[in-house]
Design an enzyme around this catalytic site. Structure first.
Site, mmCIF file in Angstrom:
data_model
loop_
_atom_site.group_PDB
_atom_site.id
_atom_site.type_symbol
_atom_site.label_atom_id
_atom_site.label_comp_id
_atom_site.label_asym_id
_atom_site.label_seq_id
_atom_site.Cartn_x
_atom_site.Cartn_y
_atom_site.Cartn_z
ATOM 1 N N ASP A 21 0.621 -1.387 -0.287
ATOM 2 C CA ASP A 21 0.470 0.407 -0.013
ATOM 3 C C ASP A 21 0.939 1.544 -0.097
ATOM 4 O OD1 ASP A 21 0.772 -0.587 2.658
ATOM 5 O OD2 ASP A 21 -1.193 -0.961 3.159
ATOM 6 N N ASN B 5 -7.177 -2.860 14.837
ATOM 7 C CA ASN B 5 -8.642 -3.361 13.770
ATOM 8 C C ASN B 5 -8.961 -4.548 13.186
ATOM 9 O OD1 ASN B 5 -7.601 -2.420 11.738
ATOM 10 N ND2 ASN B 5 -8.944 -1.189 10.970
ATOM 11 N N HIS C 253 -7.145 -4.825 10.140
ATOM 12 C CA HIS C 253 -6.689 -4.537 8.862
ATOM 13 C C HIS C 253 -5.503 -5.458 8.551
ATOM 14 C CE1 HIS C 253 -4.217 -0.719 9.656
ATOM 15 N NE2 HIS C 253 -3.281 -1.572 9.429
ATOM 16 N N GLU D 197 -9.266 -2.636 6.174
ATOM 17 C CA GLU D 197 -10.317 -1.675 6.583
ATOM 18 C C GLU D 197 -12.121 -3.008 7.125
ATOM 19 O OE1 GLU D 197 -8.510 -0.726 8.594
ATOM 20 O OE2 GLU D 197 -8.292 1.670 7.849
HETATM 21 C C1 F6R Z 1 1.218 -1.675 6.045
HETATM 22 C C2 F6R Z 1 -0.196 -2.077 6.539
HETATM 23 C C3 F6R Z 1 -0.569 -1.808 7.593
HETATM 24 C C4 F6R Z 1 0.130 -2.783 9.202
HETATM 25 C C5 F6R Z 1 -0.982 -2.413 10.523
HETATM 26 C C6 F6R Z 1 0.082 -3.041 11.408
HETATM 27 O O1 F6R Z 1 1.897 -1.812 5.018
HETATM 28 O O2 F6R Z 1 -0.495 -2.758 5.326
HETATM 29 O O3 F6R Z 1 -1.949 -3.142 7.353
HETATM 30 O O4 F6R Z 1 0.795 -3.637 9.027
HETATM 31 O O5 F6R Z 1 -1.103 -1.522 10.323
HETATM 32 O O6 F6R Z 1 1.029 -1.437 11.466
HETATM 33 P P1 F6R Z 1 2.486 -1.729 12.557
HETATM 34 O O7 F6R Z 1 3.621 -2.893 12.423
HETATM 35 O O8 F6R Z 1 2.746 -0.538 12.623
HETATM 36 O O9 F6R Z 1 1.548 -1.733 13.862
#
Ligand code: F6R
Length: 251
Positions: free
Chosen positions: A67, A136, A138, A143
């Protein structure tokens, strides 16, 4: 799902890097799906170490990031392109042309998303997709209430995600509200998946992802349907899994 509980973040990072490096050793032109956020930083550090020690080369590796924030260019320090350069790409021998990240500055979102999917197909699909997980549930920026059949698309970030990611920005108002993300279908088409989670704040989400019902309200729960997922947790993220749960999954 295979679930591995590492004693801490350090061990989790080493285990993830070892899986990725054996993939590259077995298939030097592997196609890697990559994630950003805090969790994979240690994995990238380990991969750089393995590269510096001469154990692996990324010369033929192709990457696709999950992303990118919409509206940020690659020079913006908060963009995922900038993050990837800092954490990994600047330190290894990957070819620039083999790096793929959605273009957050595109003027034609539909075309950008279509082309991203096309490039993944032309590369013959993703061999191993690295994932983190949001509180959450994702994965990528898919989401809650996600459509499981979605391919790469424009997403509106959840309030919880904006709050969680505001730690990287000067103020919460600076966090983009939109992003381009691989969809659940794109992720599910990867031949194998490694999902990493560290810390107690992910424990409840991990319990649901692994053991509770598959629902668009917790997007990562769909991974129960994928035939080749390895979940690597530290002890805190595994806090709500009993030994019985873990044994049952091994059986
Ligand atoms: C990042 C992504 C997100 C993160 C998720 C966890 O490319 O796609 O899904 O993997 O938000 O983020 P952290 O590791 O910062 O807790």
């Amino acid at each position: 799902m295979r679930v591995i509980v590492a004693k801490d973040y350090e061990e989790l990072s080493k285990k993830a890097a070892n899986i990725i490096s054996s993939q590259i050793t077995l298939k030097p032109n592997s196609v890697l799906g990559l994630a950003t956020g805090s969790t994979p930083i240690g994995t990238y550090r380990e991969l750089v170490r393995l590269y510096n020690e001469g154990n692996i080369s990324f010369k033929e590796v192709v990457t696709f990031n999950l992303d990118e924030y919409y509206g940020l260019d690659s020079n913006n320090q908060q963009s995922y392109a900038y993050y990837m350069n800092q954490q990994l790409f600047n330190h290894i021998d990957i070819k620039k042309d083999n790096i793929n990240i959605p273009n957050g500055m595109t003027e034609d979102i539909g075309l950008e998303c279509k082309n991203y999917e096309k490039k993944i197909r032309q590369a013959n699909g993703i061999d191993i997709q690295l994932l983190g997980i949001g509180r959450n549930g994702h994965i990528g920026f898919n989401e809650p209430d996600v459509k499981f059949e979605a391919l790469t698309h424009l997403v509106e970030l959840d309030e919880d995600t904006i709050k969680a990611n505001s730690r990287f920005f000067a103020s919460i108002d600076d966090v983009p509200k939109l992003a381009i993300s691989m969809g659940i279908k794109t992720i599910m088409q990867s031949r194998s998946i490694i999902l990493l989670a560290s810390g107690a704040e992910k424990a409840k989400t991990i319990h649901h992802m692994i053991l509770e019902k598959i629902t668009p309200e917790l997007p990562a729960s769909v991974l129960q349907l994928h035939p080749n997922v390895t979940v690597i947790l530290d002890e805190e993220a595994a806090l709500l899994l009993t030994e019985g749960d873990l044994l049952e999954m091994e059986a």
